[in-house]
Write a protein that holds these residues in place. Sequence first.
Motif, PDB file in Angstrom:
ATOM      1  N   ILE A 311       0.818  -1.209   0.000  1.00  7.95           N
ATOM      2  CA  ILE A 311       0.000   0.000   0.000  1.00  7.95           C
ATOM      3  C   ILE A 311       0.859   1.270   0.000  1.00  7.95           C
ATOM      4  O   ILE A 311       0.637   2.194  -0.785  1.00  7.95           O
ATOM      5  CB  ILE A 311      -0.959   0.000   1.208  1.00  7.95           C
ATOM      6  N   GLY A 312       1.845   1.288   0.877  1.00  4.13           N
ATOM      7  CA  GLY A 312       2.705   2.469   0.978  1.00  4.13           C
ATOM      8  C   GLY A 312       3.464   2.734  -0.312  1.00  4.13           C
ATOM      9  O   GLY A 312       3.626   3.894  -0.731  1.00  4.13           O
ATOM     10  N   TYR A 313       3.931   1.674  -0.987  1.00  2.00           N
ATOM     11  CA  TYR A 313       4.661   1.850  -2.244  1.00  2.00           C
ATOM     12  C   TYR A 313       3.742   2.398  -3.342  1.00  2.00           C
ATOM     13  O   TYR A 313       4.155   3.240  -4.162  1.00  2.00           O
ATOM     14  CB  TYR A 313       5.266   0.517  -2.692  1.00  2.00           C
ATOM     15  N   ASP A 314       2.497   1.932  -3.362  1.00  2.00           N
ATOM     16  CA  ASP A 314       1.550   2.455  -4.352  1.00  2.00           C
ATOM     17  C   ASP A 314       1.286   3.939  -4.132  1.00  2.00           C
ATOM     18  O   ASP A 314       1.189   4.715  -5.084  1.00  2.00           O
ATOM     19  CB  ASP A 314       0.229   1.677  -4.278  1.00  2.00           C
ATOM     20  N   GLU A 315       1.174   4.334  -2.871  1.00  2.00           N
ATOM     21  CA  GLU A 315       0.957   5.748  -2.577  1.00  2.00           C
ATOM     22  C   GLU A 315       2.161   6.585  -2.980  1.00  2.00           C
ATOM     23  O   GLU A 315       2.015   7.691  -3.516  1.00  2.00           O
ATOM     24  CB  GLU A 315       0.647   5.930  -1.094  1.00  2.00           C
ATOM     25  N   ASN A 334      -6.911   1.660 -10.390  1.00  2.00           N
ATOM     26  CA  ASN A 334      -6.279   0.482  -9.769  1.00  2.00           C
ATOM     27  C   ASN A 334      -5.081   0.782  -8.866  1.00  2.00           C
ATOM     28  O   ASN A 334      -4.286  -0.123  -8.588  1.00  2.00           O
ATOM     29  CB  ASN A 334      -5.825  -0.527 -10.845  1.00  2.00           C
ATOM     30  N   ASN A 335      -4.938   1.997  -8.399  1.00  2.00           N
ATOM     31  CA  ASN A 335      -3.875   2.261  -7.420  1.00  2.00           C
ATOM     32  C   ASN A 335      -4.285   1.653  -6.086  1.00  2.00           C
ATOM     33  O   ASN A 335      -5.440   1.736  -5.676  1.00  2.00           O
ATOM     34  CB  ASN A 335      -3.631   3.761  -7.282  1.00  2.00           C
ATOM     35  N   GLY A 336      -3.321   1.046  -5.385  1.00  2.00           N
ATOM     36  CA  GLY A 336      -3.650   0.328  -4.160  1.00  2.00           C
ATOM     37  C   GLY A 336      -3.540   1.133  -2.881  1.00  2.00           C
ATOM     38  O   GLY A 336      -3.654   0.575  -1.782  1.00  2.00           O
ATOM     39  N   GLY A 337      -3.329   2.443  -2.989  1.00  2.00           N
ATOM     40  CA  GLY A 337      -3.200   3.277  -1.801  1.00  2.00           C
ATOM     41  C   GLY A 337      -4.521   3.487  -1.087  1.00  2.00           C
ATOM     42  O   GLY A 337      -5.599   3.175  -1.609  1.00  2.00           O
ATOM     43  N   VAL A 338      -4.434   4.050   0.124  1.00  2.00           N
ATOM     44  CA  VAL A 338      -5.647   4.291   0.919  1.00  2.00           C
ATOM     45  C   VAL A 338      -6.062   5.756   0.897  1.00  2.00           C
ATOM     46  O   VAL A 338      -7.119   6.110   1.417  1.00  2.00           O
ATOM     47  CB  VAL A 338      -5.450   3.843   2.381  1.00  2.00           C
ATOM     48  N   ARG A 339      -5.249   6.612   0.291  1.00  2.00           N
ATOM     49  CA  ARG A 339      -5.604   8.031   0.235  1.00  2.00           C
ATOM     50  C   ARG A 339      -5.121   8.647  -1.071  1.00  2.00           C
ATOM     51  O   ARG A 339      -4.220   8.128  -1.736  1.00  2.00           O
ATOM     52  CB  ARG A 339      -5.007   8.796   1.422  1.00  2.00           C
ATOM     53  N   PHE A 340      -5.747   9.754  -1.416  1.00  2.00           N
ATOM     54  CA  PHE A 340      -5.406  10.452  -2.658  1.00  2.00           C
ATOM     55  C   PHE A 340      -4.057  11.163  -2.506  1.00  2.00           C
ATOM     56  O   PHE A 340      -3.630  11.473  -1.384  1.00  2.00           O
ATOM     57  CB  PHE A 340      -6.506  11.435  -3.048  1.00  2.00           C
ATOM     58  N   LEU A 355     -11.980   8.581 -11.466  1.00  2.00           N
ATOM     59  CA  LEU A 355     -11.349   7.762 -10.433  1.00  2.00           C
ATOM     60  C   LEU A 355     -12.001   6.391 -10.482  1.00  2.00           C
ATOM     61  O   LEU A 355     -13.214   6.261 -10.295  1.00  2.00           O
ATOM     62  CB  LEU A 355     -11.540   8.409  -9.058  1.00  2.00           C
ATOM     63  N   SER A 356     -11.178   5.374 -10.748  1.00  2.00           N
ATOM     64  CA  SER A 356     -11.734   4.053 -11.003  1.00  2.00           C
ATOM     65  C   SER A 356     -10.982   2.969 -10.232  1.00  2.00           C
ATOM     66  O   SER A 356      -9.754   2.945 -10.232  1.00  2.00           O
ATOM     67  CB  SER A 356     -11.668   3.768 -12.511  1.00  2.00           C
ATOM     68  N   HIS A 357     -11.749   2.092  -9.595  1.00  2.00           N
ATOM     69  CA  HIS A 357     -11.186   0.921  -8.901  1.00  2.00           C
ATOM     70  C   HIS A 357     -10.150   1.315  -7.847  1.00  2.00           C
ATOM     71  O   HIS A 357      -9.115   0.666  -7.690  1.00  2.00           O
ATOM     72  CB  HIS A 357     -10.569  -0.051  -9.912  1.00  2.00           C
ATOM     73  N   GLN A 358     -10.429   2.402  -7.144  1.00  2.00           N
ATOM     74  CA  GLN A 358      -9.625   2.796  -5.984  1.00  2.00           C
ATOM     75  C   GLN A 358     -10.329   2.195  -4.759  1.00  2.00           C
ATOM     76  O   GLN A 358     -11.109   2.869  -4.093  1.00  2.00           O
ATOM     77  CB  GLN A 358      -9.519   4.315  -5.880  1.00  2.00           C
ATOM     78  N   LYS A 359     -10.073   0.959  -4.488  1.00  2.00           N
ATOM     79  CA  LYS A 359     -10.903   0.210  -3.544  1.00  2.00           C
ATOM     80  C   LYS A 359     -10.727   0.615  -2.090  1.00  2.00           C
ATOM     81  O   LYS A 359     -11.555   0.289  -1.245  1.00  2.00           O
ATOM     82  CB  LYS A 359     -10.635  -1.287  -3.721  1.00  2.00           C
ATOM     83  N   LYS A 360      -9.635   1.319  -1.776  1.00  2.00           N
ATOM     84  CA  LYS A 360      -9.384   1.648  -0.373  1.00  2.00           C
ATOM     85  C   LYS A 360      -9.592   3.125  -0.047  1.00  2.00           C
ATOM     86  O   LYS A 360      -9.457   3.513   1.107  1.00  2.00           O
ATOM     87  CB  LYS A 360      -7.949   1.225  -0.002  1.00  2.00           C
ATOM     88  N   TRP A 361      -9.901   3.949  -1.046  1.00  2.00           N
ATOM     89  CA  TRP A 361     -10.113   5.365  -0.769  1.00  2.00           C
ATOM     90  C   TRP A 361     -11.450   5.561  -0.053  1.00  2.00           C
ATOM     91  O   TRP A 361     -12.504   5.224  -0.591  1.00  2.00           O
ATOM     92  CB  TRP A 361     -10.129   6.169  -2.065  1.00  2.00           C
ATOM     93  N   ARG A 362     -11.404   6.116   1.151  1.00  2.00           N
ATOM     94  CA  ARG A 362     -12.629   6.396   1.906  1.00  2.00           C
ATOM     95  C   ARG A 362     -13.144   7.803   1.618  1.00  2.00           C
ATOM     96  O   ARG A 362     -14.332   8.082   1.764  1.00  2.00           O
ATOM     97  CB  ARG A 362     -12.378   6.228   3.400  1.00  2.00           C
ATOM     98  N   HIS A 363     -12.233   8.701   1.255  1.00  2.00           N
ATOM     99  CA  HIS A 363     -12.598  10.100   1.042  1.00  2.00           C
ATOM    100  C   HIS A 363     -11.993  10.612  -0.259  1.00  2.00           C
ATOM    101  O   HIS A 363     -10.985  10.103  -0.742  1.00  2.00           O
ATOM    102  CB  HIS A 363     -12.101  10.976   2.200  1.00  2.00           C
TER     103      HIS A 363
END
Length: 482
Positions: A311-315, A334-340, A355-363
Amino acid sequence: MAEGALIIVVEGIIGQLGKLLANKVVQEIGQLWGVKAKLERLKSTVSTIEAVLLDAEEQQAHNHTIKNWLGKLKDALNEADDLLDDFSTEVSRREVMNRNKKAKKVRIFFSKSNQLAYGRKMGHKIKTIREKLDNIAEERKFHLEARPRETQWISSVPCSIGKLKHLRYLDLSHNNHIKMLPNSITRLHNLQTLKLSCCRALKELPRDFYNLVNLRHLVMDGCDGLSHMPHGLEKMTNLQTLSKFVLSKKTGSVSGLTCVLKELHGLRGDLEISNLRHGKDGALESNLLKENHLQSLTLDWLEEDIDEADIGYDEMSLEALQPHPNLKRLSIRNNGGVRFPSWLPSLTNLVELTLSHQKKWRHLPSLVNFPSLEYITLVSLDSLENISEMEWQSLSRLRELDLIALPNLVSIPAGIQHITTLQTLSISRCPIPLERCKRETGEDWPKIAHIPMLEGETLWQGTIWAVIQASITKRNTEETQA
């Protein structure tokens, strides 16, 4: 010349004529001695020849008369190609003069008197070659079938294309059967524009592609079959358009992307980077895109399962791909991060955001940061929570909103009713109850009643079902009264 090569010359001439006619410098010179009108007539003549050329090339093997006619045509077309090459060179020189007002000798060359002399000379040459082509066309006493340009596809590019040493413009777009380009194409050292749009079967570019040192525009949107980019693209420092960069799925492939983006500072227009890797192998250096003045950027990571450790590397990778703040269109998939990324709110000139298939973005970043947005597409944001009413109200220019596969979207977002510019709303695969969107009676109907175009199964069924019910009720009433 091999079958298919002559039609490539013709398409190159038509493409070059189109670019010249649209050029501001040509429009200046074109006012002198009717050069622009002569260019337009030449384009019309070549387009007429193009319509029957494919049939002629197919028949020449068993018709000696057609073969001789094509020989004469080939010589005249090469002459036209050389003439346009010379003209384009002079136009480029004039463009340099316009950027360097201190270049006195260049200014003198293109003084009013020299423009008159050059315009007269060029106008005469263009008229002569057009008349020569017209005469050759009139010599045709045999029947050839005219075929619309869009049906003149080729399945392969002949190796002899490498002999067209003066070729500057080549458009092979929409040839869905081309799988490879011959390496001989890398001998076209004067080529400036290569268009390969929607060549969906194309697997790779030639290994010596970097030899096209004068190439300025490489257009490859829709080349979905590309597996990787050739080595050495960073040597092509004249590139201004690189519409697609495909990373190999092999480990270590990001190094090639890093080299290219570090060296090519003049990129403009659109850029799509696909097959970005997850995890440590996909880590990128910072500020790779900041010096480029792109209008559109698409970032697409590989579609695969992501470990928590990645996750951290994707961010970090997404953070490293910060574009110039004047970017108009952005798509992240398809980025695996949790935030923009921290730079997203700085793109205040964005007109289109996907924004597509950002499965972990909450906001999402505050929509207040994007006053110019006209198009928003949100797809498969599994963790996204509802956006506040105030956020939607800030979008004073929004024209189209697409909401697809958002599992937490259980009602029409509050605030949409205040977006008076919204023309199209599409909602699909979201858990919004049908009853909420029914025309007139649904709880969410006041939010969407002002929107001219409602799309997606929830909105369509809700509005259409209400119309059907009203029609049935009206019919029953009429039958009762009767």
